[in-house]
Write a protein that holds these residues in place. Structure first.
Motif, short mmCIF file in Angstrom:
data_model
loop_
_atom_site.label_atom_id
_atom_site.label_comp_id
_atom_site.label_asym_id
_atom_site.label_seq_id
_atom_site.Cartn_x
_atom_site.Cartn_y
_atom_site.Cartn_z
N GLY A 176 26.36 47.61 35.17
CA GLY A 176 27.47 46.93 34.52
C GLY A 176 28.42 47.90 33.85
N GLN A 177 27.87 48.94 33.22
CA GLN A 177 28.71 49.90 32.51
C GLN A 177 29.58 50.74 33.45
OE1 GLN A 177 25.66 51.23 29.12
NE2 GLN A 177 27.70 52.11 28.86
N ALA A 178 29.27 50.70 34.73
CA ALA A 178 30.14 51.39 35.68
C ALA A 178 31.49 50.69 35.80
CB ALA A 178 29.47 51.47 37.05
N SER A 179 31.57 49.43 35.32
CA SER A 179 32.80 48.65 35.45
C SER A 179 33.36 48.17 34.12
CB SER A 179 32.56 47.44 36.36
OG SER A 179 32.13 47.83 37.64
N ILE A 180 32.57 48.20 33.05
CA ILE A 180 33.05 47.76 31.75
C ILE A 180 32.73 48.80 30.68
CG2 ILE A 180 32.79 45.32 32.36
CD1 ILE A 180 30.31 45.25 30.57
N GLU A 181 33.35 48.66 29.53
CA GLU A 181 33.16 49.62 28.44
C GLU A 181 31.77 49.47 27.81
OE1 GLU A 181 35.41 47.25 28.58
OE2 GLU A 181 37.38 48.19 28.77
N GLY A 182 31.26 50.60 27.30
CA GLY A 182 29.95 50.58 26.67
C GLY A 182 29.90 49.67 25.46
N GLY A 183 30.99 49.63 24.68
CA GLY A 183 31.03 48.75 23.53
C GLY A 183 30.93 47.29 23.92
N LEU A 184 31.62 46.92 24.98
CA LEU A 184 31.56 45.54 25.47
C LEU A 184 30.15 45.22 25.96
CD1 LEU A 184 33.05 42.93 26.10
CD2 LEU A 184 33.74 43.92 28.29
N ALA A 185 29.52 46.16 26.66
CA ALA A 185 28.15 45.96 27.13
C ALA A 185 27.20 45.75 25.95
CB ALA A 185 27.70 47.16 27.97
N SER A 186 27.39 46.49 24.87
CA SER A 186 26.51 46.35 23.70
C SER A 186 26.67 44.99 23.04
CB SER A 186 26.81 47.46 22.68
OG SER A 186 28.04 47.26 22.01
N ILE A 187 27.88 44.45 23.06
CA ILE A 187 28.11 43.11 22.49
C ILE A 187 27.36 42.06 23.29
CG2 ILE A 187 29.84 41.31 22.11
CD1 ILE A 187 31.85 43.55 21.49
N LEU A 188 27.50 42.10 24.61
CA LEU A 188 26.82 41.13 25.46
C LEU A 188 25.31 41.29 25.40
CD1 LEU A 188 29.23 41.34 28.53
CD2 LEU A 188 29.03 39.44 26.91
N ASN A 189 24.84 42.52 25.28
CA ASN A 189 23.41 42.78 25.20
C ASN A 189 22.81 42.19 23.92
OD1 ASN A 189 21.01 44.26 26.27
ND2 ASN A 189 21.21 45.35 24.33
N GLY A 190 23.65 41.99 22.90
CA GLY A 190 23.16 41.43 21.65
C GLY A 190 22.63 40.02 21.77
N THR A 191 22.97 39.34 22.87
CA THR A 191 22.46 37.97 23.06
C THR A 191 20.96 37.95 23.32
OG1 THR A 191 23.04 38.11 25.42
CG2 THR A 191 24.66 37.12 23.95
N ALA A 192 20.35 39.10 23.56
CA ALA A 192 18.90 39.14 23.79
C ALA A 192 18.14 38.52 22.63
CB ALA A 192 18.45 40.58 24.01
N ALA A 193 18.65 38.67 21.40
CA ALA A 193 17.96 38.13 20.23
C ALA A 193 17.90 36.61 20.25
CB ALA A 193 18.63 38.63 18.95
N VAL A 194 19.03 35.97 20.58
CA VAL A 194 19.03 34.50 20.59
C VAL A 194 18.33 33.97 21.83
CG1 VAL A 194 21.01 34.17 19.10
CG2 VAL A 194 21.40 34.55 21.52
N PHE A 195 18.49 34.62 22.98
CA PHE A 195 17.78 34.20 24.18
C PHE A 195 16.27 34.33 23.97
CE2 PHE A 195 21.57 35.52 27.04
CZ PHE A 195 22.22 34.34 26.73
#
Length: 301
Positions: free
Chosen positions: A91-110
């Protein structure tokens, strides 16, 4: 039940872990300039093994002899390392690392919802559903309304990060069901061993033999991913878990994106859209609702 108090030492350790895990997105951005995603995953898990093995030897923790346990480590390595790391790096090959970290934060609620479905001692509550709903709303805001209509590579990259977060959630359930009797540090070594076994043939088949003529900065990023963001991060994670408890450890999730966003902006010139910051705020609200302490404090006020 109340969570253990966060002492000043624990708070510093949580801040350090947030910085280390936030830095993993930055290190990956650098490594991706020369190394394909699956090979980065292989480097990350394989190079992390020596330090963890040394720590286990120093603490006198014996390796398990049961084939069943090692089979569980193989599954855990797939769910908690091989699959999510590969999805995030792709995913990071196409989007910014900061954006990836935001989306990855959903792991806590999932994770709270998945645990509620599969674990008998983790009840699904309205609070957890509300937190998950906020998390999904935050994801929708981050990705944007055009993602469903125009499913381009950037949209697929963001969905890959969401899939990685779900994989982390299932990994937590697997660990609770099959590995809770094993020492925490042994679980870290075991799952990294399992993920290395999985990634060697996969990376070789897809990416070919890894290049050795990498730039010094790329090697530094790969080593930092393995040693800092994996080996040291797991050791720090378990130390915080012992001192501050699992509920407080969830709060680390809130502190990772600022580090990833800051490093990307300062050194890579990355800039995120305002919708990303709005989505981050909504996801953070979902994590706080899932955690529950803020709501309890408001009811007492």
């Amino acid at each position: 039940m109340t969570s253990p108090t966060i002492s000043p030492a624990s708070a510093l350790m949580m801040l350090a872990l947030s910085a280390i895990w936030g830095g993993s997105f930055f290190f990956a951005e650098i490594a991706l300039t020369q190394v394909p995603p699956l090979t980065i995953t292989l480097y990350r898990v394989a190079l992390a093994l020596p330090l963890l093995f040394l720590m286990l030897r120093l603490r006198g923790i014996a390796l398990p002899r049961s084939a069943r346990i090692w089979g569980a480590y193989l599954v855990m390595g797939a769910l908690n390392n091989a699959l999510p790391f590969s999805l995030i790096f792709w995913g990071q090959a196409s989007i910014e690392g900061g954006l990836a970290s935001i989306l990855n934060g959903t792991a806590a609620v999932f994770g709270a919802v998945v645990a509620g479905i599969f674990l008998v001692d983790e009840r699904l509550t309205a609070r957890k559903f509300s937190g998950a709903a906020l998390g999904l709303l935050g994801v929708a805001v981050v990705i944007g309304p055009d993602a469903a209509r125009d499913l381009d590579l950037r949209s697929l990259a963001q969905l890959a990060i969401i899939a990685a977060a779900l994989s982390y959630a299932f990994a937590g359930v697997w660990a609770r069901k099959h590995l809770s009797a094993q020492p925490a540090q042994m679980n870290a070594l075991g799952m990294l061993t399992g993920s290395t076994i999985l990634m060697v043939p996969i990376a070789l088949m897809v990416d070919g033999v890894p290049r050795m003529d990498l730039a010094p900065g790329t090697w530094a990023a790969l080593i930092a991913l393995a040693v800092l963001s994996t080996s040291c991060a797991y050791l720090l994670y378990f130390a915080i878990l012992r001192r501050a408890g699992a509920a407080n450890l969830m709060l680390v999730t809130l502190m990772i994106p600022p580090f990833a966003i800051g490093l990307g902006a300062a050194f890579l010139g990355e800039a995120l859209a305002p919708s990303a910051y709005l989505g981050l705020a909504i996801i953070a609200a979902g994590i706080l609702v899932t955690d529950g302490r803020v709501l309890r404090s408001l009811r007492r006020a």
